[in-house]
Design an enzyme around this catalytic site. Structure first.
Site, short mmCIF file in Angstrom:
data_model
loop_
_atom_site.label_atom_id
_atom_site.label_comp_id
_atom_site.label_asym_id
_atom_site.label_seq_id
_atom_site.Cartn_x
_atom_site.Cartn_y
_atom_site.Cartn_z
N GLY A 263 36.79 33.52 26.54
CA GLY A 263 36.60 34.14 27.85
C GLY A 263 37.27 35.50 27.91
CD1 TRP B 224 37.32 40.40 43.42
CD2 TRP B 224 36.89 42.58 43.65
NE1 TRP B 224 36.88 40.60 44.71
CE2 TRP B 224 36.62 41.93 44.88
CE3 TRP B 224 36.71 43.96 43.58
CZ2 TRP B 224 36.16 42.62 46.00
CZ3 TRP B 224 36.27 44.65 44.70
CH2 TRP B 224 35.99 43.97 45.90
CE LYS C 214 40.31 28.75 38.99
NZ LYS C 214 40.60 28.64 37.53
CG ASP D 258 33.95 19.93 25.96
OD1 ASP D 258 34.23 20.32 27.11
OD2 ASP D 258 32.78 19.60 25.63
CB THR E 247 40.11 32.22 42.01
OG1 THR E 247 39.24 33.14 42.67
CG2 THR E 247 39.92 30.86 42.69
CB THR F 147 34.21 31.71 35.65
OG1 THR F 147 33.41 31.84 34.48
CG2 THR F 147 35.65 31.44 35.28
CE1 TYR G 189 35.83 29.88 39.61
CE2 TYR G 189 36.25 31.32 41.49
CZ TYR G 189 36.50 30.96 40.18
OH TYR G 189 37.41 31.69 39.44
N1 LIG Z 1 36.21 36.44 36.41
C1 LIG Z 1 36.74 36.68 37.61
O1 LIG Z 1 36.31 37.60 38.33
C2 LIG Z 1 37.89 35.87 38.09
C3 LIG Z 1 38.39 36.12 39.38
C4 LIG Z 1 39.47 35.36 39.84
C5 LIG Z 1 40.02 34.38 39.03
N2 LIG Z 1 39.51 34.14 37.80
C6 LIG Z 1 40.11 33.09 36.97
O2 LIG Z 1 40.67 33.70 35.83
C7 LIG Z 1 40.60 32.82 34.71
C8 LIG Z 1 39.97 33.53 33.53
O3 LIG Z 1 38.67 33.96 33.92
P1 LIG Z 1 37.69 34.71 32.90
O4 LIG Z 1 36.99 35.78 33.65
O5 LIG Z 1 38.41 35.04 31.64
O6 LIG Z 1 36.64 33.56 32.65
P2 LIG Z 1 35.47 33.48 31.58
O7 LIG Z 1 35.32 34.79 30.89
O8 LIG Z 1 34.31 32.87 32.27
O9 LIG Z 1 36.07 32.45 30.52
C9 LIG Z 1 36.25 31.13 30.85
C10 LIG Z 1 36.32 30.36 29.56
O10 LIG Z 1 36.41 28.96 29.90
C11 LIG Z 1 35.70 28.27 28.92
N3 LIG Z 1 35.24 26.96 29.35
C12 LIG Z 1 34.32 26.66 30.29
N4 LIG Z 1 34.07 25.33 30.28
C13 LIG Z 1 34.84 24.80 29.31
C14 LIG Z 1 35.00 23.49 28.80
N5 LIG Z 1 34.29 22.46 29.26
N6 LIG Z 1 35.90 23.29 27.81
C15 LIG Z 1 36.60 24.33 27.30
N7 LIG Z 1 36.47 25.60 27.71
C16 LIG Z 1 35.59 25.82 28.71
C17 LIG Z 1 34.49 29.13 28.61
O11 LIG Z 1 34.00 28.76 27.35
P3 LIG Z 1 32.60 29.34 26.78
O12 LIG Z 1 32.93 30.73 26.33
O13 LIG Z 1 32.28 28.40 25.68
O14 LIG Z 1 31.64 29.29 27.92
C18 LIG Z 1 35.08 30.53 28.68
O15 LIG Z 1 35.44 31.01 27.41
C19 LIG Z 1 39.85 31.58 35.20
O16 LIG Z 1 40.77 30.61 35.59
C20 LIG Z 1 39.12 32.07 36.44
O17 LIG Z 1 38.89 31.02 37.36
C21 LIG Z 1 38.46 34.87 37.31
#
Ligand SMILES: NC(=O)c1ccc[n+]([C@@H]2O[C@H](COP(=O)([O-])OP(=O)(O)OC[C@H]3O[C@@H](n4cnc5c(N)ncnc54)[C@H](OP(=O)(O)O)[C@@H]3O)[C@@H](O)[C@H]2O)c1
Length: 298
Positions: free
Chosen positions: A10, A153, A131, A38, A103, A64, A127
């Site tokens: 991610g 974001w 969370k 997983d 989040t 996400t 979502y």
């Molecule tokens: N993105 C945003 O804007 C945002 C905003 C606020 C908070 N957050 C929080 O910040 C954190 C990091 O976000 P990010 O943007 O880096 O998220 P991301 O790019 O979507 O990465 C999430 C990762 O979780 C993995 N994942 C999903 N299901 C899984 C499973 N069953 N087993 C193992 N791994 C799994 C995904 O694997 P795959 O690569 O195989 O799909 C992906 O690599 C998260 O907690 C998110 O809720 C994000």
């Protein structure tokens, strides 16, 4: 210290990985993708920790897909809540510290000032709800040794995010309509990753039986998605106009909060973090994108 980082494919997982390579000697990092761990089955999580030992878990994995979660509530709940609960139980019984990422979507966005950690949560979408349940599971299981960091974001050089989407769309269109009535603060994943690395080196974090706390982390400043898109276009030099629209003109499956600006006072005071203004971090990310040839300036 042996540190497990989940969600290694991610945005945040990859950003942390890019930052730790030179620090290998002091800490031993293990980055796991979905293939290696997983999180969709608690027994699978148990089996993994039965055979692998860690001092700290940084949980960057999450479901996400905010809009998709509205129709896949069970799947989102499994990763964002049930798996987090299981990780917290394992962390508690094995004396492992936990850093968990949450989040800004735990808030309903009705506040007219920046949200503090003690403000009431009331998520508007599935979502955010899942969370928040993950956070609450940690708080009830781990009175000590857990750190929850809410961010907002998130964007980076990796994967699909608002910045890469705007660049791709602007390369194909003369005008983009972007909502201007949702306010928040972008977070460059590398800044958050570096903040986490600074926190784990901090004396306070390493105190034994440190009380579990929630913190807010984003870049400094505030903007709307419209402002954010305009700045992306401005830095990129792509010829495309950005027009402002209201949320009503851009219906999405999941409801979005109107204001998720968060106060970073607690995290910056406690760990002595200097937080960069969002436009400066955006420039830095886009410079890297340009180097990676993802941003093709003509
Ligand atoms: N993105 C945003 O804007 C945002 C905003 C606020 C908070 N957050 C929080 O910040 C954190 C990091 O976000 P990010 O943007 O880096 O998220 P991301 O790019 O979507 O990465 C999430 C990762 O979780 C993995 N994942 C999903 N299901 C899984 C499973 N069953 N087993 C193992 N791994 C799994 C995904 O694997 P795959 O690569 O195989 O799909 C992906 O690599 C998260 O907690 C998110 O809720 C994000």
């Amino acid at each position: 210290m042996i540190i497990l980082v989940t969600g290694a494919n991610g945005q945040l997982g990859k950003s942390i990985k890019s930052l730790v390579e030179p620090q290998k000697k002091s800490y031993s990092f293990v980055f796991v993708t979905r293939d290696q761990l997983d999180l969709s089955s608690p027994s699978n999580i148990q089996n993994y920790f039965d055979t692998h030992k860690f001092d700290l878990i940084i949980n960057c994995a999450a479901y996400t897909a905010v809009d998709k979660a509205e129709n896949y509530q069970e799947e989102a709940d499994m990763i964002n809540h049930i798996a987090v609960k299981k990780i917290a139980e394992i962390a508690k019984s094995n004396n492992i510290k936990l850093i968990h990422i949450s989040t800004d979507f735990v808030f309903d966005g009705l506040k007219h000032k920046p949200y503090s950690e003690s403000d009431a949560c009331s998520p508007l979408n599935i979502y955010g709800k899942t969370k928040l349940e993950g956070e609450n599971a940690i708080l009830s299981i781990m009175k000590f040794n857990a750190t929850i960091i809410r961010t907002s974001w998130l964007y980076s050089e990796y994967g699909n995010n608002f910045v890469s989407t705007i660049i791709k769309l602007a390369q194909k269109n003369n005008n983009l309509n972007i909502v201007s009535d949702q306010m928040g603060t972008p977070t460059y994943a590398k800044d958050l990753g570096q903040a986490i690395l600074n926190i784990i080196k901090n004396e306070k974090f390493n105190e034994p039986n440190r009380v579990t706390e929630i913190y807010h982390y984003s870049n400094e400043g505030e903007c709307s998605w419209y402002d954010f898109a305009k700045e992306v276009i401005n830095i990129s030099g792509i010829k495309c106009t950005i027009s402002s629209i209201n949320s009503e003109d851009y219906p999405t499956a999941a409801r979005r909060s109107r204001n998720t600006i968060m106060s970073k006072e607690k995290i910056s005071n406690e760990f002595g973090l200097k937080i960069v203004f969002w436009k400066d971090s955006l420039k830095c990310c886009m410079k890297n994108l340009s180097t990676l040839s993802l941003l093709n300036k003509e």
